[in-house]
Design a protein around this motif. Structure first.
Motif, short mmCIF file in Angstrom:
data_model
loop_
_atom_site.label_atom_id
_atom_site.label_comp_id
_atom_site.label_asym_id
_atom_site.label_seq_id
_atom_site.Cartn_x
_atom_site.Cartn_y
_atom_site.Cartn_z
N TYR A 284 -2.28 1.60 -0.84
CA TYR A 284 -1.39 2.08 -1.88
C TYR A 284 -1.22 0.99 -2.91
N SER A 285 -0.63 1.34 -4.03
CA SER A 285 -0.38 0.34 -5.08
C SER A 285 1.10 0.35 -5.45
N TYR A 286 1.55 -0.81 -5.94
CA TYR A 286 2.96 -0.96 -6.32
C TYR A 286 3.04 -1.97 -7.47
N ARG A 287 3.53 -1.49 -8.58
CA ARG A 287 3.68 -2.32 -9.78
C ARG A 287 2.39 -3.05 -10.13
N GLY A 288 1.30 -2.30 -10.07
CA GLY A 288 0.01 -2.83 -10.50
C GLY A 288 -0.74 -3.65 -9.47
N GLN A 289 -0.17 -3.81 -8.26
CA GLN A 289 -0.82 -4.59 -7.20
C GLN A 289 -1.24 -3.66 -6.05
N ASP A 290 -2.32 -4.02 -5.38
CA ASP A 290 -2.81 -3.23 -4.26
C ASP A 290 -2.28 -3.79 -2.94
N TYR A 291 -1.89 -2.88 -2.05
CA TYR A 291 -1.38 -3.26 -0.73
C TYR A 291 -2.04 -2.38 0.34
N TYR A 292 -1.94 -2.82 1.58
CA TYR A 292 -2.59 -2.06 2.65
C TYR A 292 -2.06 -2.44 4.02
N ILE A 293 -2.23 -1.53 4.95
CA ILE A 293 -2.01 -1.78 6.38
C ILE A 293 -3.26 -1.24 7.07
N ARG A 294 -4.00 -2.11 7.74
CA ARG A 294 -5.25 -1.72 8.38
C ARG A 294 -5.24 -2.15 9.84
N TYR A 295 -5.77 -1.30 10.70
CA TYR A 295 -5.85 -1.68 12.11
C TYR A 295 -7.04 -1.01 12.78
N PRO A 297 -8.80 -0.61 17.09
CA PRO A 297 -8.60 -0.92 18.52
C PRO A 297 -9.11 -2.32 18.86
N SER A 298 -8.32 -3.09 19.61
CA SER A 298 -8.73 -4.43 20.01
C SER A 298 -9.43 -4.36 21.37
N ASP A 299 -9.77 -5.51 21.92
CA ASP A 299 -10.42 -5.56 23.23
C ASP A 299 -9.43 -5.31 24.37
N THR A 300 -8.14 -5.31 24.05
CA THR A 300 -7.11 -5.06 25.05
C THR A 300 -6.70 -3.60 25.02
N ASP A 301 -6.68 -2.94 26.16
CA ASP A 301 -6.34 -1.53 26.22
C ASP A 301 -4.94 -1.28 25.66
N GLY A 302 -4.82 -0.30 24.76
CA GLY A 302 -3.53 0.03 24.18
C GLY A 302 -3.09 -0.88 23.07
N CYS A 303 -3.97 -1.78 22.61
CA CYS A 303 -3.62 -2.74 21.57
C CYS A 303 -4.54 -2.58 20.35
N TYR A 304 -4.05 -3.09 19.23
CA TYR A 304 -4.78 -2.95 17.98
C TYR A 304 -4.71 -4.25 17.18
N ASP A 305 -5.80 -4.56 16.50
CA ASP A 305 -5.84 -5.70 15.60
C ASP A 305 -5.43 -5.24 14.20
N PHE A 306 -4.38 -5.86 13.66
CA PHE A 306 -3.84 -5.49 12.36
C PHE A 306 -4.17 -6.54 11.30
N VAL A 307 -4.43 -6.06 10.10
CA VAL A 307 -4.49 -6.90 8.91
C VAL A 307 -3.65 -6.19 7.86
N THR A 308 -2.60 -6.84 7.36
CA THR A 308 -1.70 -6.16 6.44
C THR A 308 -1.38 -7.01 5.21
N ARG A 309 -1.18 -6.30 4.14
CA ARG A 309 -0.63 -6.91 2.91
C ARG A 309 0.36 -5.90 2.37
N THR A 310 1.63 -6.14 2.59
CA THR A 310 2.66 -5.17 2.23
C THR A 310 3.65 -5.74 1.23
N VAL A 311 4.38 -4.84 0.62
CA VAL A 311 5.44 -5.24 -0.30
C VAL A 311 6.55 -5.93 0.50
N SER A 312 6.81 -5.42 1.72
CA SER A 312 7.87 -5.97 2.56
C SER A 312 7.65 -7.44 2.89
#
Length: 324
Positions: A284-295, A297-312
């Motif tokens: 998504y974008s906010y005030r002209g900047q791009d942001y994202y939440i990406r994930y 599945p990781s090697d651990t069952d029930g877990c995920y590798d996240f890479v995020t760039r958020t407004v928060s």
């Protein structure tokens, strides 16, 4: 779909139970069958299971529907849908109560296994709140919902706050008489009209968006205007405080995740996508900047590798492994 009967009371003789007990057991069996049929007839048997116990029909799923998610959201809370194992207990002997029940969590579940909340996102409603439209916390009016009537909440779980339009379009038995979900008190949820297709007259629906029903005793409805869907429960729920909740993701190192904060004024062009290998991305974008939440599945069952760039988090790139 799997339907498993574990209630021996359904199969003992009238001589052992007495007439009253046998009738109650038969009623439980009928209600269990109705819940199971609503899932099967809608066509969600491959992803949702129904298992009956002495008191409940448990509708189990991963809360992750096979339809568009997040598209159309403006007032994002910067949370993203992640599959979550969920068992929704539907009472097999529904009884109307005297006081509407409210909670800051699901009040029921759709036949595709996705939890159903009330229309607000401002915490649990009080009894006084039920009588007035909570415009400030209305998830529809504040742009918090996608085109399908849902979004991801604090637990990074997908759920509905309004009519699940995309799910209804997928239903094999879509129609006025199709049950689209069940409230935890055991009563069914229908669409905007009566099961016979007639329009619901103004004033017929009570405070929880429901009315009397000849088959089940009571039923809930969706509606074009607030409260849009089940707002509270009119039935008795003996273990109300113990109803299920989806817990937030936790970091692999034991820490938790901070809740997202809705960017002031809303975001633009929010899009959620997923790949066949399990990678998912919300951009998504906010005030002209791009942001994202990406994930992914990781090697651990029930877990995920996240890479995020958020407004928060101020636009900083964060990485980490988070688990259910």
């Amino acid at each position: 779909m799997s339907i498993k009967m574990t209630r021996s009371t359904l199969f003992v003789t009238t001589a052992l139970l007495g007439i009253g007990g046998a009738l109650a057991a038969a009623a439980h069996e009928d209600h269990c069958a109705a819940v199971a049929a609503s899932v099967a007839e809608a066509g969600f048997g491959d992803s949702v299971t129904v298992t009956c116990t002495d008191e409940h029909a448990i509708i189990r799923s991963d809360t992750y529907p096979d339809h568009t998610m997040m598209t159309g959201i403006v007032g994002t809370n910067e949370q993203v849908p992640v599959p979550a194992e969920y068992g929704a207990p539907i009472l097999l002997e529904p009884r109307l109560g005297d006081t509407p029940l409210t909670r800051d969590a699901a009040l029921g579940v759709a036949v595709n296994g996705v939890p159903i909340y009330d229309y607000t996102a401002g915490g649990e409603m009080s009894q006084e709140d039920l009588a007035h439209h909570q415009t400030r916390h209305d998830t529809v009016q504040t742009g918090q919902l996608d085109v399908c009537g849902g979004h991801a909440g604090r637990g990074d779980d997908y759920h509905y706050h309004a009519k699940p339009t995309c799910m209804i379009e997928q239903m094999a038995n879509a129609g006025h008489d199709a049950i689209i979900g069940w409230a935890f008190d055991g009563f069914p949820i229908y669409g905007d009209n009566n099961p016979d297709g007639t329009v619901i007259a103004e004033g017929d629906l009570g405070v929880c968006n429901g009315q009397a029903d000849d088959t089940f005793g009571y039923r809930y409805h969706t509606s074009a205007e607030a409260p849009y869907i089940v707002q509270c429960l009119m039935g008795e729920v003996p273990e109300f405080d113990g109803l299920p909740r989806v817990r937030p993701l936790s970091a692999a190192d034991g820490g938790g995740t901070a809740p997202g904060r809705p960017p002031e004024g809303g975001v633009e062009n929010l899009d959620f996508s997923e790949e066949s290998d399990g990678r998912r991305s919300m951009d998504y974008s906010y005030r002209g900047q791009d942001y994202y939440i990406r994930y992914a599945p990781s090697d651990t069952d029930g877990c995920y590798d996240f890479v995020t760039r958020t407004v928060s988090n101020g636009g900083e790139i964060h990485t980490g492994e988070y688990c259910r």
